[in-house]
Write a protein that holds these residues in place. Sequence first.
Motif, PDB file in Angstrom:
ATOM      1  N   ASP A  84       0.692  -1.057  -0.076  1.00 33.98           N
ATOM      2  CA  ASP A  84       0.151   0.060   0.096  1.00 33.98           C
ATOM      3  C   ASP A  84       0.733   1.350  -0.136  1.00 33.98           C
ATOM      4  O   ASP A  84       0.693   2.270  -0.882  1.00 33.98           O
ATOM      5  CB  ASP A  84      -0.936   0.008   1.343  1.00 33.98           C
ATOM      6  N   GLU A  88       1.070   3.999  -2.931  1.00 30.28           N
ATOM      7  CA  GLU A  88       0.696   5.355  -2.801  1.00 30.28           C
ATOM      8  C   GLU A  88       1.694   6.345  -3.160  1.00 30.28           C
ATOM      9  O   GLU A  88       1.580   7.340  -3.600  1.00 30.28           O
ATOM     10  CB  GLU A  88       0.556   5.802  -1.169  1.00 30.28           C
ATOM     11  N   ARG A  91       1.554   6.730  -6.655  1.00 34.07           N
ATOM     12  CA  ARG A  91       0.418   7.770  -7.081  1.00 34.07           C
ATOM     13  C   ARG A  91       0.747   9.408  -7.038  1.00 34.07           C
ATOM     14  O   ARG A  91       0.515  10.003  -7.848  1.00 34.07           O
ATOM     15  CB  ARG A  91      -0.746   7.482  -6.350  1.00 34.07           C
TER      16      ARG A  91
END
Length: 101
Positions: A84, A88, A91
């Motif tokens: 995760d 992130e 992104r």
Amino acid sequence: MKIEGTYKGVGNAGDVKARGPRESAAKPGAEAGSKVEVSPLASQLQQLQGTLTSVPEVDATKVGELKQAISEGRFRVNPEKVADGLLESVRQMLTAQPRQA
């Protein structure tokens, strides 16, 4: 057109001349002892900068705890949390990158 012989080298110790003290760099019309006022925000930024210089970049206590946990076999990696975090990061990098046409 002859170019040779027109260049005078730099850094020759014999070419250095002593100079007197430099003239004031103040702008014309500026008086000696002029007062400069700093905005409250600039003052606050200076205080924050001073505070940040006293904060260590690495939390030595936390690093020590992690080293101890690893050496004792208590430290467990959560692969979902790592994945995760990586997603992130990607992104954020993609949104910060300008789009190419």
